[in-house]
Motif scaffolding. Structure first.
Motif, PDB file in Angstrom:
ATOM      1  N   ASP A 242      -0.187 -19.425 -60.718  1.00 42.58           N
ATOM      2  CA  ASP A 242       0.650 -18.446 -60.156  1.00 42.58           C
ATOM      3  C   ASP A 242       0.437 -18.686 -58.636  1.00 42.58           C
ATOM      4  O   ASP A 242       0.900 -17.706 -57.762  1.00 42.58           O
ATOM      5  N   GLN A 243       0.036 -19.598 -58.131  1.00 42.64           N
ATOM      6  CA  GLN A 243      -0.288 -19.627 -56.442  1.00 42.64           C
ATOM      7  C   GLN A 243       0.491 -20.954 -55.708  1.00 42.64           C
ATOM      8  O   GLN A 243       0.504 -20.736 -54.593  1.00 42.64           O
ATOM      9  N   GLY A 244       1.548 -21.129 -56.260  1.00 43.82           N
ATOM     10  CA  GLY A 244       2.647 -22.124 -55.663  1.00 43.82           C
ATOM     11  C   GLY A 244       3.228 -21.636 -54.445  1.00 43.82           C
ATOM     12  O   GLY A 244       3.459 -22.053 -53.404  1.00 43.82           O
ATOM     13  N   GLU A 245       3.827 -20.097 -54.824  1.00 44.03           N
ATOM     14  CA  GLU A 245       4.352 -19.528 -53.599  1.00 44.03           C
ATOM     15  C   GLU A 245       3.561 -19.320 -52.421  1.00 44.03           C
ATOM     16  O   GLU A 245       3.914 -19.440 -51.206  1.00 44.03           O
ATOM     17  N   ALA A 246       2.402 -18.901 -52.890  1.00 41.44           N
ATOM     18  CA  ALA A 246       1.669 -18.501 -51.698  1.00 41.44           C
ATOM     19  C   ALA A 246       1.059 -19.556 -50.856  1.00 41.44           C
ATOM     20  O   ALA A 246       0.952 -19.689 -49.568  1.00 41.44           O
ATOM     21  N   LEU A 247       0.680 -20.858 -51.638  1.00 42.25           N
ATOM     22  CA  LEU A 247       0.423 -21.859 -50.929  1.00 42.25           C
ATOM     23  C   LEU A 247       1.446 -22.620 -50.075  1.00 42.25           C
ATOM     24  O   LEU A 247       1.365 -23.260 -49.026  1.00 42.25           O
ATOM     25  N   THR A 248       2.592 -22.432 -50.557  1.00 44.09           N
ATOM     26  CA  THR A 248       3.914 -23.217 -49.743  1.00 44.09           C
ATOM     27  C   THR A 248       3.947 -22.468 -48.602  1.00 44.09           C
ATOM     28  O   THR A 248       3.934 -22.925 -47.574  1.00 44.09           O
ATOM     29  N   GLU A 249       3.731 -21.240 -48.778  1.00 44.15           N
ATOM     30  CA  GLU A 249       3.775 -20.184 -47.369  1.00 44.15           C
ATOM     31  C   GLU A 249       2.843 -20.393 -46.551  1.00 44.15           C
ATOM     32  O   GLU A 249       2.885 -20.605 -45.193  1.00 44.15           O
ATOM     33  N   LEU A 250       1.496 -20.377 -46.842  1.00 50.11           N
ATOM     34  CA  LEU A 250       0.425 -20.861 -46.136  1.00 50.11           C
ATOM     35  C   LEU A 250       0.325 -22.394 -45.561  1.00 50.11           C
ATOM     36  O   LEU A 250       0.141 -22.264 -44.209  1.00 50.11           O
ATOM     37  N   LEU A 251       0.837 -23.189 -45.976  1.00 46.29           N
ATOM     38  CA  LEU A 251       1.137 -24.573 -45.542  1.00 46.29           C
ATOM     39  C   LEU A 251       2.137 -24.568 -44.487  1.00 46.29           C
ATOM     40  O   LEU A 251       2.102 -25.187 -43.497  1.00 46.29           O
ATOM     41  N   CYS A 252       3.205 -24.081 -44.795  1.00 46.52           N
ATOM     42  CA  CYS A 252       4.648 -24.039 -43.755  1.00 46.52           C
ATOM     43  C   CYS A 252       4.119 -23.383 -42.648  1.00 46.52           C
ATOM     44  O   CYS A 252       4.404 -23.551 -41.510  1.00 46.52           O
ATOM     45  N   ASP A 253       3.386 -21.983 -42.752  1.00 50.84           N
ATOM     46  CA  ASP A 253       3.120 -21.276 -41.774  1.00 50.84           C
ATOM     47  C   ASP A 253       2.067 -22.040 -40.879  1.00 50.84           C
ATOM     48  O   ASP A 253       2.119 -21.586 -39.482  1.00 50.84           O
ATOM     49  N   ALA A 254       1.312 -22.851 -41.296  1.00 51.78           N
ATOM     50  CA  ALA A 254       0.340 -23.681 -40.522  1.00 51.78           C
ATOM     51  C   ALA A 254       0.968 -24.920 -39.987  1.00 51.78           C
ATOM     52  O   ALA A 254       0.198 -25.535 -39.235  1.00 51.78           O
ATOM     53  N   GLY A 255       2.189 -25.063 -40.396  1.00 53.19           N
ATOM     54  CA  GLY A 255       2.912 -26.159 -39.712  1.00 53.19           C
ATOM     55  C   GLY A 255       3.162 -27.525 -40.260  1.00 53.19           C
ATOM     56  O   GLY A 255       3.246 -28.525 -39.731  1.00 53.19           O
ATOM     57  N   TYR A 256       2.554 -27.573 -41.596  1.00 51.00           N
ATOM     58  CA  TYR A 256       2.707 -28.795 -42.373  1.00 51.00           C
ATOM     59  C   TYR A 256       4.049 -28.732 -42.718  1.00 51.00           C
ATOM     60  O   TYR A 256       4.790 -28.083 -42.835  1.00 51.00           O
ATOM     61  N   ARG A 257       4.334 -30.285 -42.879  1.00 53.12           N
ATOM     62  CA  ARG A 257       5.796 -30.680 -43.296  1.00 53.12           C
ATOM     63  C   ARG A 257       5.822 -31.135 -44.794  1.00 53.12           C
ATOM     64  O   ARG A 257       4.724 -31.635 -45.156  1.00 53.12           O
ATOM     65  N   ASP A 258       6.801 -31.459 -45.261  1.00 50.79           N
ATOM     66  CA  ASP A 258       7.118 -32.056 -46.435  1.00 50.79           C
ATOM     67  C   ASP A 258       5.855 -31.203 -47.767  1.00 50.79           C
ATOM     68  O   ASP A 258       5.533 -32.084 -48.300  1.00 50.79           O
ATOM     69  N   VAL A 259       5.979 -29.965 -47.653  1.00 52.64           N
ATOM     70  CA  VAL A 259       5.320 -29.427 -48.452  1.00 52.64           C
ATOM     71  C   VAL A 259       6.048 -29.419 -49.924  1.00 52.64           C
ATOM     72  O   VAL A 259       7.164 -29.073 -49.823  1.00 52.64           O
ATOM     73  N   GLN A 260       4.923 -29.563 -50.943  1.00 49.79           N
ATOM     74  CA  GLN A 260       5.488 -29.733 -52.169  1.00 49.79           C
ATOM     75  C   GLN A 260       4.593 -29.235 -53.492  1.00 49.79           C
ATOM     76  O   GLN A 260       3.483 -28.878 -52.809  1.00 49.79           O
ATOM     77  N   ILE A 261       5.010 -28.671 -54.333  1.00 53.83           N
ATOM     78  CA  ILE A 261       4.142 -27.933 -55.544  1.00 53.83           C
ATOM     79  C   ILE A 261       4.646 -29.052 -56.613  1.00 53.83           C
ATOM     80  O   ILE A 261       5.485 -28.899 -57.036  1.00 53.83           O
ATOM     81  N   ILE A 262       3.581 -29.557 -57.183  1.00 57.20           N
ATOM     82  CA  ILE A 262       3.673 -30.409 -58.293  1.00 57.20           C
ATOM     83  C   ILE A 262       3.251 -29.658 -59.362  1.00 57.20           C
ATOM     84  O   ILE A 262       2.248 -29.103 -59.489  1.00 57.20           O
ATOM     85  N   ARG A 263       3.986 -29.735 -60.391  1.00 58.69           N
ATOM     86  CA  ARG A 263       3.852 -29.294 -61.742  1.00 58.69           C
ATOM     87  C   ARG A 263       3.074 -30.321 -62.815  1.00 58.69           C
ATOM     88  O   ARG A 263       3.111 -31.451 -62.890  1.00 58.69           O
ATOM     89  N   ASP A 264       2.278 -29.644 -63.669  1.00 60.10           N
ATOM     90  CA  ASP A 264       1.459 -30.316 -64.728  1.00 60.10           C
ATOM     91  C   ASP A 264       2.475 -30.609 -65.941  1.00 60.10           C
ATOM     92  O   ASP A 264       3.605 -30.412 -65.769  1.00 60.10           O
ATOM     93  N   LEU A 265       2.120 -31.163 -66.916  1.00 57.41           N
ATOM     94  CA  LEU A 265       2.808 -31.586 -68.067  1.00 57.41           C
ATOM     95  C   LEU A 265       3.255 -30.400 -68.693  1.00 57.41           C
ATOM     96  O   LEU A 265       4.274 -30.609 -69.372  1.00 57.41           O
ATOM     97  N   GLY A 266       2.756 -29.368 -68.405  1.00 58.97           N
ATOM     98  CA  GLY A 266       2.957 -28.031 -69.347  1.00 58.97           C
ATOM     99  C   GLY A 266       4.067 -27.231 -68.500  1.00 58.97           C
ATOM    100  O   GLY A 266       4.342 -26.030 -68.730  1.00 58.97           O
ATOM    101  N   GLY A 267       4.474 -27.951 -67.165  1.00 62.50           N
ATOM    102  CA  GLY A 267       5.470 -27.219 -66.414  1.00 62.50           C
ATOM    103  C   GLY A 267       4.711 -26.057 -65.441  1.00 62.50           C
ATOM    104  O   GLY A 267       5.313 -25.302 -64.766  1.00 62.50           O
ATOM    105  N   ARG A 268       3.537 -25.883 -65.334  1.00 62.33           N
ATOM    106  CA  ARG A 268       2.936 -25.155 -64.374  1.00 62.33           C
ATOM    107  C   ARG A 268       2.539 -25.794 -63.389  1.00 62.33           C
ATOM    108  O   ARG A 268       2.101 -26.954 -62.912  1.00 62.33           O
ATOM    109  N   ASN A 269       2.468 -24.762 -62.050  1.00 68.08           N
ATOM    110  CA  ASN A 269       2.121 -25.330 -60.719  1.00 68.08           C
ATOM    111  C   ASN A 269       0.780 -25.818 -60.821  1.00 68.08           C
ATOM    112  O   ASN A 269      -0.267 -24.975 -61.577  1.00 68.08           O
ATOM    113  N   ARG A 270       0.436 -26.866 -60.216  1.00 65.04           N
ATOM    114  CA  ARG A 270      -0.853 -27.547 -60.508  1.00 65.04           C
ATOM    115  C   ARG A 270      -1.433 -28.109 -59.198  1.00 65.04           C
ATOM    116  O   ARG A 270      -2.775 -27.921 -58.734  1.00 65.04           O
TER     117      ARG A 270
END
Length: 282
Positions: A242-270
């Motif tokens: 349940d942390q994909g959205e929060a990590l996307t925001e943290l990384l983007c706000d810190a200036g990182y580019r090409d931010v991605q959230i990768i899911r596991d085989l069960g389709g969950r953010n990992r």
């Protein structure tokens, strides 16, 4: 005195009565561990009388497992990325979920890259990267000296030679890396009492507790990682489902580019990852 077959049946019954998940399999694994046998031997020697000392050891371990001590802490062994790792109460038990993080990095990392694994624990991430990567150089750090002792044994056992540093995150880290990876503590403090007994009572709290919202260590790492990343270097984390959205925001706000959230085989953010920009804010 009991035969192998009788002892296994008794072990399975005790674990079933205590409602241990996968108790039938665990009873077998403990017998295999104590007696040093495989299933072929067992089926050919089911009626053999077991040595008294081994019977006592088996009963002791089954009793511990019935009280929810994890199997891996009883056999001192866990498997990760096809490799064998020594584990104990000082380190988290490596989990298959974390293999997604290692595989994601291996798909993207260049030959000869330098890797820093923060909160290394058993060392399973950096050791697996060095084992399967191409000419990688690895460093693992952890605040726990006991964890680092275990990681060192695992590196030797798997034939790789990362450097290990005792450090509270970046406190004692020097130099720059092409990849910084971490599976930090990310469970919210208020969730820990709800975890399985095997985790809540036996795995190290230091490696579980991500503070009030579970994001404390991500914030600390993201805030400082740019100082230790090469230009276009990659920052990669294991994250909760349940942390994909929060990590996307943290990384983007810190200036990182090409931010991605990768899911596991069960389709969950990992996995969360991003690349350092040449003009990243510190």
């Amino acid at each position: 005195m009991r035969t192998l077959g009788e002892l296994l049946r008794e072990g399975r019954q005790e674990l079933a009565q205590c409602r241990i998940e996968n108790g039938e399999a665990d009873a077998w694994y403990l017998l295999e561990y104590v007696c040093g046998i495989d299933k072929n031997y067992y089926f050919m020697h089911t009626d053999d009388i077991i040595e008294e000392a081994k019977e006592e050891q088996y009963r002791l371990l089954v009793g511990q497992r019935s009280r929810h001590v994890p199997l891996q802490y009883l056999t001192y062994t866990a498997y990760f990325m096809g490799l064998s790792f020594c584990v104990n109460e000082h380190v988290l038990i490596p989990r298959q979920d974390t293999e997604i993080l290692v595989e994601t990095i291996l798909e993207r990392i260049p030959e000869g890259a330098r890797v820093l694994d923060l909160c290394t624990g058993s060392g399973c991430i950096v050791i697996s990267l060095l084992k399967y990567g191409r000419g990688l150089q690895g460093t693992g750090s952890d605040i726990s000296g006991k964890a680092l002792e275990t990681a060192g044994k695992n590196a030797a056992q798997n034939g790789v030679n990362p450097r290990f540093i005792k450090s509270d995150l970046f406190e004692n880290i020097e130099g720059c890396y092409d990849v910084i990876v971490s599976n930090p503590p990310y469970i919210r403090t208020d969730v820990i009492p709800t975890l399985m007994d095997e985790v809540r009572l036996h795995e190290p709290l230091l490696a579980l507790d991500g503070k009030d919202d579970g994001l404390y260590f991500y914030r600390q790492i993201i805030r400082k990682a740019g100082q230790y990343l090469e230009e276009n270097g990659m920052l990669a984390f294991e994250i909760g489902f349940d942390q994909g959205e929060a990590l996307t925001e943290l990384l983007c706000d810190a200036g990182y580019r090409d931010v991605q959230i990768i899911r596991d085989l069960g389709g969950r953010n990992r996995v969360a990852l991003g690349k350092k920009c040449s003009k990243r804010r510190e």
